[in-house]
Write an enzyme that holds these catalytic residues in place. Structure first.
Site, mmCIF file in Angstrom:
data_model
loop_
_atom_site.group_PDB
_atom_site.id
_atom_site.type_symbol
_atom_site.label_atom_id
_atom_site.label_comp_id
_atom_site.label_asym_id
_atom_site.label_seq_id
_atom_site.Cartn_x
_atom_site.Cartn_y
_atom_site.Cartn_z
ATOM 1 N N ASP A 135 88.644 20.504 -7.958
ATOM 2 C CA ASP A 135 89.338 20.216 -6.702
ATOM 3 C C ASP A 135 90.066 18.884 -6.824
ATOM 4 O OD1 ASP A 135 90.190 20.725 -4.124
ATOM 5 O OD2 ASP A 135 88.412 19.853 -3.186
ATOM 6 N N HIS A 142 96.893 12.738 3.252
ATOM 7 C CA HIS A 142 95.437 12.865 3.405
ATOM 8 C C HIS A 142 94.716 11.664 2.780
ATOM 9 C CE1 HIS A 142 91.405 14.571 3.503
ATOM 10 N NE2 HIS A 142 91.310 14.436 2.190
ATOM 11 N N GLU A 208 88.412 21.774 5.037
ATOM 12 C CA GLU A 208 89.576 21.174 4.383
ATOM 13 C C GLU A 208 90.574 22.284 4.091
ATOM 14 O OE1 GLU A 208 88.264 18.772 1.031
ATOM 15 O OE2 GLU A 208 87.861 17.078 2.368
ATOM 16 N N GLU A 210 93.297 23.845 2.141
ATOM 17 C CA GLU A 210 93.780 23.680 0.771
ATOM 18 C C GLU A 210 94.379 24.991 0.275
ATOM 19 O OE1 GLU A 210 91.126 21.772 -1.965
ATOM 20 O OE2 GLU A 210 90.109 20.605 -0.407
ATOM 21 N N ASP A 242 87.728 24.165 1.687
ATOM 22 C CA ASP A 242 86.702 23.369 1.009
ATOM 23 C C ASP A 242 85.804 22.736 2.074
ATOM 24 O OD1 ASP A 242 85.255 21.826 -0.772
ATOM 25 O OD2 ASP A 242 86.775 20.257 -0.893
ATOM 26 N N ARG A 246 80.653 15.592 6.004
ATOM 27 C CA ARG A 246 81.153 14.216 5.917
ATOM 28 C C ARG A 246 80.047 13.169 5.879
ATOM 29 N NH1 ARG A 246 85.810 15.413 3.816
ATOM 30 N NH2 ARG A 246 87.094 16.702 5.170
ATOM 31 N N GLN A 249 78.539 13.220 2.479
ATOM 32 C CA GLN A 249 79.558 12.661 1.574
ATOM 33 C C GLN A 249 79.579 11.135 1.627
ATOM 34 O OE1 GLN A 249 83.447 14.292 2.409
ATOM 35 N NE2 GLN A 249 84.466 13.181 0.750
ATOM 36 N N LYS A 262 79.838 18.953 -0.917
ATOM 37 C CA LYS A 262 80.867 19.974 -1.155
ATOM 38 C C LYS A 262 80.329 21.220 -1.845
ATOM 39 C CE LYS A 262 84.534 17.098 -0.449
ATOM 40 N NZ LYS A 262 85.705 17.402 0.381
ATOM 41 N N THR A 266 82.615 27.132 -0.682
ATOM 42 C CA THR A 266 84.070 26.979 -0.664
ATOM 43 C C THR A 266 84.626 28.387 -0.507
ATOM 44 O OG1 THR A 266 83.902 25.108 -2.197
ATOM 45 C CG2 THR A 266 86.083 26.107 -1.916
ATOM 46 N N GLU A 373 90.454 13.923 9.976
ATOM 47 C CA GLU A 373 91.723 13.285 10.326
ATOM 48 C C GLU A 373 92.193 13.674 11.721
ATOM 49 O OE1 GLU A 373 92.903 15.061 6.419
ATOM 50 O OE2 GLU A 373 94.501 13.572 6.620
#
Ligand code: MN
Length: 432
Positions: A135, A142, A208, A210, A242, A246, A249, A262, A266, A373
């Site tokens: 990834d 971002h 996420e 992607e 993905d 948070r 993470q 993660k 996915t 975000e």
């Protein structure tokens, strides 16, 4: 022009104007007619699936001289690894077979009944056996947003970011196809800065937005792929979600990057759209300053104009709300650069490997590709369709992403990737 992308061509299979799957697309996937039969390779046209194992058995692909049983297989891999000209022959032949002016399939009632299945009566499976998953982190918007939140505006981009496509080696075993639910992960977090960590279900679960590409033919160990030759190695693209925890993470990511935050799931979309189908939607990629090193300097820098959307259907609500509209073309680092950088050490990629883009955020606040975000780390909650507030994902929430290229009166698209959050599971007893 490649005749398989001629916008004027039509199929005898009905295709709605807003369908993602007209005759110009012909994406590959793996399906089984519901309730029986083993998975095999198919091509999507409108709301039907063409069974390529049947088509090959009936001799309709003989001119491509394919290996026996290449489509009677629960993975696309054996087909993906074939030489590009051979795959192009298959696409040409399928395009002709499904054309409104071609009687071979259109007028053969028995063959049509065996080979063309309504999508509604099929189960879709993970299309590719993925040996390795990488990834990237290729959206400047971002990386800047996340950098501002975690390090402040002064140091938003790390010093290496404008010089190389940052990435990490992900976890291939937990890739799942669209529709499979996602269990909320448990793990270590540090809710209070400086205090000891706690264990429990992630409270800051995110998506996420992607896209990813699958490797067709790989490269031998020790032989990098030149940046100008990526098209020989890219089979096609899918949508990727993905899923990211948070809070896990934030506590774990230094010094070696994402790990448990993660690796629990996915999701990918079921139809793999080929580079051939995307060719009419090639466009310029963003300019790069500073200029990249020579091994990352593209002779023909380009990307693809692919519109992206994220829809959130909150738990207990009947409607979804669009919460993001972005575009694949915003990415700073292209697929060619990702591939060249990944292999510059001599690292070998194998047929079926998945290389995902990283979150695709755009310049506007409604083009951000993650809740992190969109809600600015939870400080600006967003509203669901029925007016509930969300900072991060709740149990029962469903996230659906869609992607398509807009042609003149038609679309070439990816369909959707969707997933629903299930509550964390109780831990098993510790054992002895
Ligand atoms: Mn990611």
């Amino acid at each position: 022009m490649d005749p398989t992308v001629d916008p004027r061509a039509k199929s005898f299979v009905p295709v709605a104007a807003d369908s993602h799957f007209p005759l110009q697309n012909l994406p590959y996937g793996v399906f089984s007619p519901r309730g029986h039969d083993t998975p095999r390779v198919g091509v999507r046209i409108g709301d039907m699936v063409l069974d390529l194992a049947v088509i090959q058995d009936d001799g309709l692909l003989d001119e491509a001289e394919l290996p026996d049983g290449v489509f009677a297989c629960p993975w696309l891999n054996p087909f993906m690894g074939l030489p590009v000209p051979q795959r192009r022959l298959v696409r040409d032949r399928l395009h002709r077979l499904l054309n409104v002016d071609e009687p071979a399939l259109r007028d053969d009632r028995d063959l049509r009944a065996r080979a063309l299945r309504p999508l509604a009566a099929c189960d879709l499976h993970m299309p590719v056996g993925v040996p390795d998953y990488t990834d990237f982190y290729s959206s400047r918007e971002h990386a800047t947003n996340v950098g501002i939140m975690f390090r402040g505006a002064e140091n938003a981009l790390m010093p290496n970011w404008l010089h190389l496509p940052v990435g990490y080696h992900g976890r291939a075993s937990s890739l799942v196809v669209s529709g499979q639910p996602v269990i909320r992960p448990q793990g270590q977090t540090q809710p209070v800065e400086g205090a000891p960590p706690v264990f429990g279900p992630s409270r800051l679960l995110d998506f996420e937005l992607e896209m990813g590409f699958f490797i067709g033919s790989g490269n031998p160990l020790g032989e990098p792929v030149p940046v100008g030759r990526s098209d020989e190695h890219i089979f096609g693209l899918v949508l990727v979600n993905d899923w990211s925890a948070r809070d896990i993470q934030k506590w774990e990511y230094q010094p070696l990057g994402p790990f448990n935050a993660k690796n629990f799931a996915t999701s990918v979309s079921p139809w793999v759209v080929t580079l051939e189908a995307l060719a009419p939607f090639r466009c310029d990629a963003p300019g790069q300053d500073p200029a990249p090193l020579p091994y990352l300097t593209e002779p023909d820098r380009h990307t693809y104009d692919i519109r992206l959307e994220v829809h959130l259907q909150a738990a207990g609500e009947l409607q979804a709300r669009r919460i993001c509209a972005s575009n694949f073309r915003y990415l700073y680092w292209t697929m060619a650069q990702q591939l060249a950088h990944h292999t510059i050490t001599g690292c070998n990629l194998n047929t079926g490997d998945l290389l995902a883009s990283g979150t695709i955020s755009g310049p506007d606040a409604d083009s951000y590709g993650s809740l992190l975000e969109l809600t600015w780390r939870g400080t600006k909650p967003l509203l669901t369709a029925e007016g509930a507030e969300r900072r991060f994902l709740a149990d029962g929430d469903s996230v659906t992403m869609a992607a398509w290229c807009q042609g003149d009166g038609y679309r070439v698209g990816f369909g959707e990737v969707t997933g629903t959050i299930l509550p964390a599971r109780p831990l098993p007893p510790p054992g002895r």
